[in-house]
Design a protein around this motif. Structure first.
Motif, PDB file in Angstrom:
ATOM      1  N   THR A   1      36.961  28.563  23.116  1.00 19.47           N
ATOM      2  CA  THR A   1      35.848  28.983  23.980  1.00 19.47           C
ATOM      3  C   THR A   1      36.049  28.634  25.448  1.00 19.47           C
ATOM      4  N   THR A   2      36.648  27.470  25.738  1.00 17.03           N
ATOM      5  CA  THR A   2      36.798  27.068  27.140  1.00 17.03           C
ATOM      6  C   THR A   2      37.665  28.047  27.918  1.00 17.03           C
ATOM      7  N   SER A   3      38.674  28.624  27.254  1.00 15.80           N
ATOM      8  CA  SER A   3      39.550  29.557  27.965  1.00 15.80           C
ATOM      9  C   SER A   3      38.801  30.830  28.359  1.00 15.80           C
ATOM     10  N   ILE A   4      37.811  31.225  27.555  1.00 20.67           N
ATOM     11  CA  ILE A   4      37.032  32.426  27.855  1.00 20.67           C
ATOM     12  C   ILE A   4      36.045  32.167  28.990  1.00 20.67           C
ATOM     13  N   VAL A   5      35.476  30.975  29.004  1.00 22.33           N
ATOM     14  CA  VAL A   5      34.425  30.652  29.977  1.00 22.33           C
ATOM     15  C   VAL A   5      35.004  30.251  31.335  1.00 22.33           C
ATOM     16  N   LYS A   6      36.308  29.946  31.370  1.00 20.01           N
ATOM     17  CA  LYS A   6      36.932  29.485  32.618  1.00 20.01           C
ATOM     18  C   LYS A   6      36.661  30.414  33.796  1.00 20.01           C
ATOM     19  N   SER A   7      36.831  31.714  33.576  1.00 18.91           N
ATOM     20  CA  SER A   7      36.691  32.659  34.685  1.00 18.91           C
ATOM     21  C   SER A   7      35.249  32.799  35.144  1.00 18.91           C
ATOM     22  N   VAL A   8      34.298  32.321  34.330  1.00 16.97           N
ATOM     23  CA  VAL A   8      32.885  32.311  34.745  1.00 16.97           C
ATOM     24  C   VAL A   8      32.563  31.020  35.495  1.00 16.97           C
ATOM     25  N   LEU A   9      33.130  29.906  35.018  1.00 16.11           N
ATOM     26  CA  LEU A   9      32.917  28.624  35.692  1.00 16.11           C
ATOM     27  C   LEU A   9      33.622  28.598  37.039  1.00 16.11           C
ATOM     28  N   ASP A  10      34.814  29.201  37.101  1.00 17.23           N
ATOM     29  CA  ASP A  10      35.617  29.219  38.327  1.00 17.23           C
ATOM     30  C   ASP A  10      36.035  30.655  38.628  1.00 17.23           C
ATOM     31  N   PRO A  11      35.178  31.423  39.295  1.00 21.36           N
ATOM     32  CA  PRO A  11      35.456  32.845  39.515  1.00 21.36           C
ATOM     33  C   PRO A  11      36.394  33.140  40.672  1.00 21.36           C
ATOM     34  N   GLN A  12      36.703  32.116  41.483  1.00 22.52           N
ATOM     35  CA  GLN A  12      37.523  32.354  42.659  1.00 22.52           C
ATOM     36  C   GLN A  12      38.966  32.614  42.267  1.00 22.52           C
ATOM     37  N   SER A  13      39.583  33.601  42.878  1.00 18.15           N
ATOM     38  CA  SER A  13      40.974  33.942  42.603  1.00 18.15           C
ATOM     39  C   SER A  13      41.899  33.250  43.580  1.00 18.15           C
ATOM     40  N   SER A  14      43.021  32.819  43.060  1.00 13.36           N
ATOM     41  CA  SER A  14      44.061  32.288  43.937  1.00 13.36           C
ATOM     42  C   SER A  14      44.834  33.446  44.536  1.00 13.36           C
ATOM     43  N   ASP A  15      44.755  33.596  45.855  1.00 10.40           N
ATOM     44  CA  ASP A  15      45.457  34.704  46.504  1.00 10.40           C
ATOM     45  C   ASP A  15      46.960  34.486  46.534  1.00 10.40           C
ATOM     46  N   ILE A  16      47.370  33.214  46.427  1.00  9.63           N
ATOM     47  CA  ILE A  16      48.786  32.913  46.527  1.00  9.63           C
ATOM     48  C   ILE A  16      49.475  33.247  45.215  1.00  9.63           C
ATOM     49  N   GLY A  17      50.575  33.921  45.282  1.00 13.02           N
ATOM     50  CA  GLY A  17      51.381  34.157  44.093  1.00 13.02           C
ATOM     51  C   GLY A  17      51.050  35.418  43.350  1.00 13.02           C
TER      52      GLY A  17
ATOM     53  N   GLY B   1      30.922  36.528  39.527  1.00 11.93           N
ATOM     54  CA  GLY B   1      29.732  35.711  39.712  1.00 11.93           C
ATOM     55  C   GLY B   1      30.002  34.545  40.637  1.00 11.93           C
ATOM     56  N   ASN B   2      29.013  33.655  40.737  1.00 14.02           N
ATOM     57  CA  ASN B   2      29.116  32.537  41.675  1.00 14.02           C
ATOM     58  C   ASN B   2      29.739  31.291  41.078  1.00 14.02           C
ATOM     59  N   GLY B   3      29.932  31.268  39.789  1.00 16.06           N
ATOM     60  CA  GLY B   3      30.556  30.112  39.156  1.00 16.06           C
ATOM     61  C   GLY B   3      29.566  29.011  38.830  1.00 16.06           C
ATOM     62  N   TRP B   4      30.097  27.859  38.425  1.00 18.87           N
ATOM     63  CA  TRP B   4      29.275  26.723  38.009  1.00 18.87           C
ATOM     64  C   TRP B   4      29.880  25.451  38.594  1.00 18.87           C
ATOM     65  N   ALA B   5      29.107  24.767  39.396  1.00 24.77           N
ATOM     66  CA  ALA B   5      29.575  23.516  39.996  1.00 24.77           C
ATOM     67  C   ALA B   5      29.812  22.487  38.888  1.00 24.77           C
ATOM     68  N   PRO B   6      30.854  21.672  38.973  1.00 25.71           N
ATOM     69  CA  PRO B   6      31.765  21.512  40.126  1.00 25.71           C
ATOM     70  C   PRO B   6      33.011  22.410  40.065  1.00 25.71           C
ATOM     71  N   PHE B   7      33.037  23.355  39.141  1.00 23.00           N
ATOM     72  CA  PHE B   7      34.260  24.131  38.924  1.00 23.00           C
ATOM     73  C   PHE B   7      34.403  25.325  39.875  1.00 23.00           C
ATOM     74  N   ASN B   8      33.379  25.586  40.678  1.00 23.62           N
ATOM     75  CA  ASN B   8      33.462  26.730  41.589  1.00 23.62           C
ATOM     76  C   ASN B   8      33.878  26.329  42.999  1.00 23.62           C
ATOM     77  N   GLU B   9      34.340  25.074  43.128  1.00 21.13           N
ATOM     78  CA  GLU B   9      34.824  24.615  44.427  1.00 21.13           C
ATOM     79  C   GLU B   9      36.312  24.955  44.576  1.00 21.13           C
ATOM     80  N   SER B  10      36.883  24.575  45.691  1.00 24.89           N
ATOM     81  CA  SER B  10      38.281  24.902  45.969  1.00 24.89           C
ATOM     82  C   SER B  10      39.241  24.279  44.964  1.00 24.89           C
ATOM     83  N   ASP B  11      38.855  23.133  44.390  1.00 26.86           N
ATOM     84  CA  ASP B  11      39.707  22.469  43.401  1.00 26.86           C
ATOM     85  C   ASP B  11      39.255  22.750  41.978  1.00 26.86           C
ATOM     86  N   GLY B  12      38.472  23.818  41.793  1.00 30.09           N
ATOM     87  CA  GLY B  12      37.917  24.124  40.472  1.00 30.09           C
ATOM     88  C   GLY B  12      38.967  24.367  39.417  1.00 30.09           C
ATOM     89  N   THR B  13      40.051  25.075  39.768  1.00 22.99           N
ATOM     90  CA  THR B  13      41.102  25.356  38.799  1.00 22.99           C
ATOM     91  C   THR B  13      41.765  24.073  38.318  1.00 22.99           C
TER      92      THR B  13
END
Length: 509
Positions: free
Chosen positions: A56-72, A87-99
C-alpha cells in the motif's frame, strides 16, 4: 494403551474448530488430502494478505509526495508533471525532502522486518506456528491501519509514521518462516520447485491485490488505502487461528492414507515422504542460528537473495511512483492508473516464479536456474529504463518481462531452495531447522530489500538512470555469488553424463 473410542475422542478434541465445522458440514472425517488443500489455501491467503498490506505505501507515495523531480527525467519542461495532477500532498512528505523521508520510512519498515525475521525463525521452530502466525497477522493489521488513521486524525508528525512502520515490520516478519514451515510439514519433496513456484504466486497476487485495493481507495482518501487491507488481513488472521493445522501430528491425522495411495520410488529418491520426517521426534533439538548458517549452500543463497531482493523491493516500493512521475508517450498517468499498471510487474513475477521452479526441477539445478534468471534481468532492466517511455504498450510489455526475470529467482530461493537447505542431509533428519534456515535466507535478503528502497529515495532525486544502474549492478552481483554452486552443479551434470555413457560404451565393446 487406550481403547479405540478413547483414541478417537482424543483425536477429535485436538482438531481445530474450523476443521470440526468442515467435518460437521461434510458429515464425516476430513481426509489427509483435504487437510493438505486447507493448508495450501490458508497459507496462500495468509501471505497474500501480508504482501497486500506491504504494497500500500508504494501506491500512496505519489499522493503523499506529488512533487516531481525534474532532474534526470530528460524531458522537455512543457512535459514535466505539475503538482495539480497529483494534488497538494501530505505534510511532512510534500516538502522538498519528501522523497527522502518516504525512503526513510521504507528502510525503517524493512530494517525491522529483516531484524525480526531472524528472531521469528528462532521462535517459529520452538512454538505453536498457528498462534505465532495469528498474532503476527493481527499485529500487522493493526499497525497497517494505524498508518492510515493519520489521515482522519490529521497527523503530520514524521516520527509517528516511522514508529508505526517499525512495529509493522516486526509483525510482518512472522509470516514467511511460519508459512514455509507449515507447508513443509504437509507436503512431499516431489516437484518441490514447481509446487512451491505456483504456491509462491501469493507474493505477486498479494502485491496485485494491494495495488488494486489501494488505488481504488485513493478517491475516498488515502487513509482507506491502509485501513481496508488491514481489515482484510485481520479477517484472514482469524481464518488461520480457526483453520490452519500446523502438522499432521498436531491434529491427530495419519499419513498412512497418503502413503498407501502414493507409491514411492526406489533408491535414494524421496517422492512422497514429508519435507520434515524425523525418525525420533521426541529427541530432536532445534537447530541453532550459527549451526544453520554452516549448512552447505545457505550462505551463498542468502547473500544472493540480499541483492535479488534489493532489486525486487525497489520495484515493490517505487515502481508506481516512478511510473506516475515519468512521461509515457508524452503524458503522465494518474496515481490510480500508475498503481494499476504496476501490477503487470507482479503478473510477470507469477510466471517467473513458476518457470524458475519448473526449470530447476527439470534440470535438478537450483543455482544454475537462479543465476541465469538474474543475468537475464540485467538487459530487461536496461530496456525498461531506456524504452519504457515510448508508449503504454511498450512500457507494459517491458515491465512484465522485467518482473518475470527479477521475481523468478527471488521466488525460487525463498521457497524451494529454503526447503531444500532446511532439510539438508547434513541435518541427519532433524526437522526443526526449516523455519530457522528460511528466516536466515529471507532475513538476509530483507536487509538488501531495506537498502534498495532507501538508496532509491536519495538517488532518484538526482537521476532515475542512476537508480537503474544500481539495480543492474545488484543483479550482476547476485548471479556471481552463485558461481561456485553453479560450477558444482555443472560438474555434477558432466559426471552424471559420463556415468550414463559408460555402460553404453561397455556394451558396444
Amino acid at each position: 494403551m487406550g481403547s479405540a473410542p478413547e483414541l478417537s475422542l482424543k483425536r477429535s478434541s485436538s482438531k481445530l474448530l474450523g476443521i470440526r465445522a468442515i467435518e460437521y458440514l461434510k458429515g464425516g472425517p476430513v481426509s489427509f488430502k483435504t487437510h493438505q488443500a486447507i493448508v495450501l489455501i490458508v497459507t496462500f491467503l495468509a501471505y497474500t494478505s501480508y504482501h497486500a498490506t506491504r504494497k500500500t505505501t508504494s501506491i500512496v507515495k505519489s499522493v503523499l509526495d506529488p512533487q516531481s523531480s525534474d532532474i534526470g527525467l530528460s524531458l522537455p519542461k512543457k512535459n514535466r508533471i505539475s503538482s495539480s495532477v497529483l494534488g497538494n500532498g501530505w505534510a511532512p512528505f510534500n516538502e522538498s525532502d519528501g522523497t527522502s523521508l518516504l525512503g526513510d520510512v521504507d528502510v525503517a519498515f524493512l530494517s525491522f522486518y529483516a531484524l525480526g525475521m531472524y528472531f521469528s525463525g528462532h521462535f517459529g521452530d520452538r512454538c505453536n506456528l498457528r498462534i505465532f502466525l495469528t498474532v503476527g497477522m493481527l499485529g500487522t493489521a493493526l499497525f497497517t491501519s494505524l498508518f492510515g488513521v493519520a489521515y482522519w486524525a490529521n497527523i503530520h508528525n514524521f516520527y509517528y509514521f516511522l514508529v508505526v512502520q517499525m512495529i509493522a515490520g516486526l509483525f510482518q516478519s512472522t509470516g514467511w518462516p511460519s508459512v514455509v514451515a507449515v507447508v513443509g510439514n504437509w507436503f512431499g519433496k516431489s516437484k518441490r520447485g514447481l509446487i512451491m513456484g505456483i504456491w509462491n504466486a501469493h507474493t505477486s497476487v498479494g502485491n496485485i491485490t494491494g495495488s488494486l485495493i489501494a488505488s481504488a481507495m485513493l478517491c475516498n482518501g488515502w487513509g482507506w488505502s491502509f485501513v481496508v487491507p488491514g481489515l482484510m488481513m485481520a479477517f484472514v488472521g482469524l481464518m488461520v487461528f480457526f483453520l490452519l493445522p500446523v502438522a499432521p501430528e498436531s491434529v491427530g491425522v495419519s499419513r498412512e492414507e497418503d502413503e498407501c495411495n502414493s507409491p514411492k520410488k526406489s533408491g535414494d529418491e524421496e517422492v512422497n515422504e514429508p519435507l520434515l520426517a524425523p525418525e525420533n521426534p521426541a529427541e530432536e533439538e532445534p537447530v541453532g542460528f550459527l549451526e544453520a548458517w554452516k549448512i552447505p549452500g545457505v550462505a551463498p543463497f542468502a547473500l544472493c537473495l540480499f541483492f535479488a531482493k534489493l532489486v525486487a523491493y525497489t520495484f515493490l516500493y517505487w515502481l508506481p511512483f516512478y511510473v506516475s512521475h515519468t512521461a509515457i508517450d508524452g503524458k503522465y498517468l494518474s496515481s490510480e492508473t500508475s498503481g494499476t499498471l504496476s501490477t503487470l510487474f507482479d503478473v510477470g513475477g507469477v510466471l517467473g516464479g513458476i518457470l524458475a521452479g519448473h526449470i530447476s526441477d527439470h534440470l535438478d539445478a537450483r543455482a544454475i536456474t537462479a543465476a541465469s534468471f538474474m543475468y537475464c534481468a540485467i538487459p530487461a532492466l536496461f530496456f525498461y529504463r531506456s524504452y519504457g517511455h515510448v508508449s503504454l504498450i511498450v512500457n507494459a510489455a517491458l515491465m512484465f518481462i522485467t518482473g518475470m526475470f527479477v521475481n523468478g529467482p527471488y521466488a525460487l530461493i525463498t521457497t524451494a531452495v529454503s526447503a531444500d537447505l532446511g532439510t539438508h542431509k547434513s541435518l541427519r533428519g532433524n526437522s526443526r531447522a526449516l523455519a530457522t534456515v528460511t528466516a536466515i535466507i529471507d532475513g538476509t535478503g530483507s536487509i538488501g530489500a531495506a537498502i534498495g528502497p532507501l538508496l532509491t529515495g536519495y538517488i532518484s532525486a538526482k537521476s532515475w538512470s542512476a537508480v537503474f544502474t544500481m539495480l543492474m549492478i545488484a543483479a550482476l552481483i547476485a548471479g556471481l555469488l552463485l558461481t561456485r554452486l553453479v560450477m558444482a552443479e555443472v560438474a555434477a551434470k558432466i559426471e552424471e553424463s559420463r556415468s550414463n555413457r559408460a555402460p553404453e560404451c561397455s556394451l558396444d565393446v
